[in-house]
Design an enzyme around this catalytic site. Structure first.
Site, PDB file in Angstrom:
ATOM      1  N   ASP A  17       0.788  -1.383  -0.049  1.00 53.48           N
ATOM      2  CA  ASP A  17      -0.047  -0.104   0.079  1.00 53.48           C
ATOM      3  C   ASP A  17       0.840   1.209   0.048  1.00 53.48           C
ATOM      4  OD1 ASP A  17      -1.982  -1.898   0.199  1.00 53.48           O
ATOM      5  OD2 ASP A  17      -2.678  -1.498   2.216  1.00 53.48           O
ATOM      6  N   LYS A  79      -7.147  -4.521  -2.929  1.00 52.65           N
ATOM      7  CA  LYS A  79      -7.606  -5.021  -1.734  1.00 52.65           C
ATOM      8  C   LYS A  79      -8.595  -4.065  -1.087  1.00 52.65           C
ATOM      9  CE  LYS A  79      -3.592  -4.802   1.368  1.00 52.65           C
ATOM     10  NZ  LYS A  79      -3.979  -4.010   2.513  1.00 52.65           N
ATOM     11  N   CYS A 112      -1.858  -2.620   8.266  1.00 54.91           N
ATOM     12  CA  CYS A 112      -1.846  -3.803   6.919  1.00 54.91           C
ATOM     13  C   CYS A 112      -0.370  -4.232   6.975  1.00 54.91           C
ATOM     14  CB  CYS A 112      -2.002  -2.980   5.622  1.00 54.91           C
ATOM     15  SG  CYS A 112      -3.680  -2.193   5.493  1.00 54.91           S
TER      16      CYS A 112
END
Length: 183
Positions: A17, A79, A112
């Protein structure tokens, strides 16, 4: 082979990310991007597989330009789950590469990256987290993420330590190429 060992044959990289809107609010944006780029250069020299994820790109944007430019191909796994291992395609990519050790970089350390780290460890992977290639919006959350990953069994390390573990010896063409990058 111990958990602390890194070798080119069984190591892959997961970049979580590093997207435009997320990176804009990170404390150490430039350091993290610079170290991820070093890891990507290492991956090219040793043909280490790389998996890139993006969390809800419609809202958080795509991967930052500097990282995109250093990828062999830009094919992010999109995602919504914080834990990358909750995405079936991500798990399939992991299983298809013969990788047993993951270098885990990206943001945010306490969300994450942490949740993915724990899932990877539960699935039997060795996980190395370069503390200078992960970040959170606050130092406290960055530290919490690193501490939790360490308690879970991850190796907290640095980008340069990883590079020299994969290189193993000086004097090779790979060593000379990486030396230009880390100087």
């Amino acid at each position: 082979m111990t958990v602390l060992t890194l070798n080119e044959e069984h190591t892959g990289i997961v970049i979580v990310d590093v997207q435009t809107k997320l990176m804009a609010v990170m404390r150490h944006r430039e350091r993290v991007i610079d170290n991820i780029i070093k890891l990507l250069r290492l991956s090219k020299l040793f043909t280490l597989p790389v998996i890139l994820t993006e969390q809800y790109p419609k809202m958080l944007g795509s991967t930052v330009k500097e990282v995109k430019e250093n990828l062999l191909s830009y094919d992010p796994i999109q995602k919504m789950a914080f834990d990358c291992c909750q995405v079936e395609y991500f798990k399939n990519c992991l299983e298809s590469g013969g990788v047993t050790t993951i270098i885990l970089a990206g943001v945010e350390s306490h969300i994450c990256v942490f949740q993915t780290c724990v899932s990877l460890l539960e699935r039997g992977f060795n996980v190395h987290v370069p503390q200078d290639a992960v970040d959170s919006r606050t130092e406290e959350n960055w530290r919490v993420g690193l501490e939790l990953m360490k308690k879970a069994g991850a190796v907290i390390t640095s980008t340069e330590t990883i590079i020299f573990q994969i290189l193993k010896i000086a004097g090779t063409k790979e060593f000379k190429e990486m030396l230009k990058i880390i100087k």
